[in-house]
Design a protein around this motif. Structure first.
Motif, short mmCIF file in Angstrom:
data_model
loop_
_atom_site.label_atom_id
_atom_site.label_comp_id
_atom_site.label_asym_id
_atom_site.label_seq_id
_atom_site.Cartn_x
_atom_site.Cartn_y
_atom_site.Cartn_z
N PRO A 56 2.54 -7.17 9.34
CA PRO A 56 1.28 -6.49 8.98
C PRO A 56 0.12 -7.46 8.80
CG PRO A 56 2.81 -6.51 7.13
CD PRO A 56 3.57 -7.05 8.31
N VAL A 57 -1.06 -6.99 9.15
CA VAL A 57 -2.28 -7.80 9.04
C VAL A 57 -3.36 -6.98 8.35
CG1 VAL A 57 -1.75 -9.14 11.10
CG2 VAL A 57 -3.15 -7.06 11.29
N CYS A 58 -4.39 -7.67 7.89
CA CYS A 58 -5.55 -7.04 7.27
C CYS A 58 -6.74 -7.18 8.20
CB CYS A 58 -5.84 -7.68 5.91
SG CYS A 58 -7.33 -7.05 5.10
N VAL A 142 6.55 -5.83 -0.84
CA VAL A 142 5.11 -5.76 -1.10
C VAL A 142 4.47 -7.00 -0.50
CG1 VAL A 142 3.31 -5.62 -2.84
CG2 VAL A 142 5.49 -4.45 -3.22
N LEU A 143 3.45 -6.78 0.32
CA LEU A 143 2.66 -7.86 0.90
C LEU A 143 1.20 -7.60 0.57
CD1 LEU A 143 4.76 -6.59 3.29
CD2 LEU A 143 4.26 -8.81 4.29
N TRP A 144 0.37 -8.63 0.63
CA TRP A 144 -1.06 -8.39 0.47
C TRP A 144 -1.88 -9.42 1.24
CZ3 TRP A 144 -1.05 -9.07 -5.58
CH2 TRP A 144 -0.98 -10.41 -5.91
N CYS A 145 -3.14 -9.07 1.42
CA CYS A 145 -4.10 -10.01 1.99
C CYS A 145 -4.64 -10.84 0.84
CB CYS A 145 -5.24 -9.26 2.69
SG CYS A 145 -6.55 -10.32 3.31
N PRO A 146 -4.46 -12.18 0.88
CA PRO A 146 -4.83 -13.03 -0.26
C PRO A 146 -6.33 -13.30 -0.37
CG PRO A 146 -3.95 -14.37 1.48
CD PRO A 146 -3.85 -12.96 1.97
N LEU A 147 -7.11 -12.23 -0.22
CA LEU A 147 -8.56 -12.28 -0.36
C LEU A 147 -9.01 -11.09 -1.19
CD1 LEU A 147 -9.39 -13.01 3.39
CD2 LEU A 147 -9.78 -14.64 1.52
N ASN A 148 -10.21 -11.16 -1.73
CA ASN A 148 -10.74 -10.03 -2.48
C ASN A 148 -11.21 -8.93 -1.53
OD1 ASN A 148 -10.55 -10.86 -5.30
ND2 ASN A 148 -12.01 -12.46 -4.75
N HIS A 149 -11.12 -7.69 -2.02
CA HIS A 149 -11.53 -6.54 -1.24
C HIS A 149 -12.36 -5.60 -2.12
CE1 HIS A 149 -8.20 -8.15 1.09
NE2 HIS A 149 -8.59 -7.43 2.12
N SER A 152 -12.33 -2.82 -5.43
CA SER A 152 -11.48 -3.21 -6.56
C SER A 152 -11.59 -4.68 -6.92
CB SER A 152 -10.02 -2.90 -6.23
OG SER A 152 -9.60 -3.65 -5.10
N TRP A 153 -12.07 -5.52 -5.97
CA TRP A 153 -12.10 -6.96 -6.15
C TRP A 153 -10.70 -7.49 -6.48
CZ3 TRP A 153 -16.20 -9.17 -4.24
CH2 TRP A 153 -16.37 -10.56 -4.40
N MET A 154 -9.76 -7.02 -5.66
CA MET A 154 -8.36 -7.45 -5.73
C MET A 154 -7.86 -7.63 -4.31
SD MET A 154 -6.47 -5.11 -8.64
CE MET A 154 -6.90 -3.57 -7.85
N PRO A 155 -6.70 -8.25 -4.15
CA PRO A 155 -6.10 -8.30 -2.82
C PRO A 155 -5.68 -6.90 -2.38
CG PRO A 155 -4.59 -9.17 -4.47
CD PRO A 155 -5.90 -8.98 -5.16
N ALA A 156 -5.71 -6.64 -1.08
CA ALA A 156 -5.30 -5.34 -0.55
C ALA A 156 -3.80 -5.38 -0.28
CB ALA A 156 -6.06 -5.02 0.73
N ALA A 157 -3.04 -4.52 -0.98
CA ALA A 157 -1.58 -4.55 -0.91
C ALA A 157 -1.04 -3.58 0.13
CB ALA A 157 -0.99 -4.25 -2.28
N ARG A 158 0.11 -3.92 0.68
CA ARG A 158 0.85 -3.06 1.59
C ARG A 158 2.27 -2.91 1.05
NH1 ARG A 158 0.31 -2.78 7.22
NH2 ARG A 158 -1.86 -3.36 6.80
N ASN A 185 -5.81 -17.69 -6.15
CA ASN A 185 -5.30 -16.82 -7.20
C ASN A 185 -4.26 -15.83 -6.73
OD1 ASN A 185 -6.91 -17.92 -9.23
ND2 ASN A 185 -8.62 -16.55 -8.80
N TYR A 186 -4.15 -15.64 -5.42
CA TYR A 186 -3.26 -14.61 -4.89
C TYR A 186 -2.11 -15.21 -4.08
CZ TYR A 186 -7.53 -12.08 -6.05
OH TYR A 186 -8.65 -11.58 -6.70
N VAL A 187 -1.75 -16.44 -4.40
CA VAL A 187 -0.65 -17.11 -3.71
C VAL A 187 0.49 -17.34 -4.71
CG1 VAL A 187 0.09 -19.14 -2.39
CG2 VAL A 187 -2.25 -18.25 -2.12
N PRO A 188 1.48 -16.45 -4.73
CA PRO A 188 2.57 -16.62 -5.70
C PRO A 188 3.49 -17.76 -5.31
CG PRO A 188 3.03 -14.77 -4.25
CD PRO A 188 1.64 -15.25 -3.91
#
Length: 331
Positions: A56-58, A142-149, A152-158, A185-188
């Motif tokens: 998946p991609v954003c 659960v995956l996400w795009c590690p950028l703000n969106h 919500s100003w959060m990563p977009a999750a899938r 901030n979004y890199v676990p």
């Protein structure tokens, strides 16, 4: 190693039977730094992903693209953390290390192409009995795009449900996101899990006002003078909220950790049904409260995630259909 939440100081449901029907079980995940494999439940670990399934991609958009904040690469984030751990361990980074650290913050031009999503969590039903899954599925990814969106100003999750028994050839070299939020901030960090089922109750804001007031009054009377760290009796009015109601940290199910915003019903965008908490993603794994496992009182709770100002990101799913899109809320 198991993780054990210390018992609550009181059985609050015995003191207030009105709470009994409101009790919910939640699976605390207790992620800790480790080396998970695709066959493990994990946070930030590799996914059991079929080789023939598109990654998946954003498609964006990302608000920073118009604000001048440059993205960095995953390699930059990992190098930065390595330098922090090495150079700041004794508070004396070398000039060379400082220059290398600055280089990880410089950023690069926006790729402006679909951004590969980053693995956030993989949960197997065998490890988490309360994990909701559609028929025939036994794992949640659960995956996400590690950028703000926006907004919500959060990563977009899938959210992806799948069956581990139907994965033959594995994708061993998944694509990496080209653009990552500059602070990382979004890199676990890769973490193994130590699931534990506990009971929790609604936050005060989700209770009837009279019940919430009576519980706060009771806590003030019950605990005043019992903790030498406390100076004021009214501090204990919040004791239920922080020590007896909602478990903090990463968890599956349970009640929402409402904080800076008032509780609200999260509606499914497909059918308008009230949605149910699925996964809470926390900014840390320890908060210094009585919820911290006894094994971790002196541990470092940083696993690389920062949601807003140390808030939580909670994913909700529709109980009527797993095919309806999940929603995310910052709390």
């Amino acid at each position: 190693m198991v993780r054990v939440t210390p018992p609550r100081r009181v059985d609050i449901a015995a003191a207030f039977p009105e709470l009994v029907p409101l009790a919910r079980q939640t699976a605390r995940l207790h992620p800790r730094l480790g080396e998970p494999t695709v066959h493990d439940s994990s946070v930030g670990g590799p996914l059991l992903w079929p080789a023939g399934e598109p990654w998946p991609v954003c498609e964006g958009p990302h608000p920073e693209e118009d604000e001048g904040d440059l993205p960095v690469s995953l390699a930059d984030i990992r190098r930065r953390r390595e330098l922090h751990e090495k150079g700041w361990a004794d508070d004396s980074p070398t000039d060379q290390e400082r220059a290398a650290l600055d280089a990880t913050r410089a950023g690069h031009p926006w790729t402006r192409k679909p951004n590969a999503l980053l693995p956030v969590a993989q949960l197997y039903a065998r490890d988490i009995p309360s994990l909701p899954c559609p028929e025939g599925a036994d794992m949640l990814q659960v995956l996400w795009c590690p950028l703000n969106h926006d907004p919500s100003w959060m990563p977009a999750a899938r959210v992806v449900w799948g069956s581990s028994t139907q994965v033959d050839a594995l994708l061993t070299d998944p694509p990496l996101p080209a653009d990552v939020e500059n602070y990382g901030n979004y890199v676990p960090e890769p973490c193994v899990l130590h699931p534990e089922v506990v009971m929790e109750y609604p936050a005060p804001l989700e209770l009837e006002a009279d019940l919430a007031d009576r519980i706060e009054d009771w806590c003030e009377r019950e605990f005043t003078g019992t903790d030498p760290r406390s100076w004021y009796a009214d501090e204990f009015r919040a004791y239920y909220q922080y020590e007896l109601s909602v478990a903090p940290g990463w968890k599956v199910g349970g009640w929402g950790p409402w904080s800076f915003r008032d509780p609200s019903v999260i509606r499914c965008t497909a059918c308008e049904s009230a949605m149910v908490p699925l996964l809470t993603i926390a900014s840390g794994v320890l908060d210094g409260s009585g919820w911290d496992p006894v094994e971790d009182r002196d541990a470092d709770g940083d696993i690389g995630i920062q949601i807003g100002r140390s808030y939580n990101m909670q994913l909700y799913y529709c109980p009527l259909s797993f095919e309806h899109p999940c929603r995310e809320v910052m709390q």
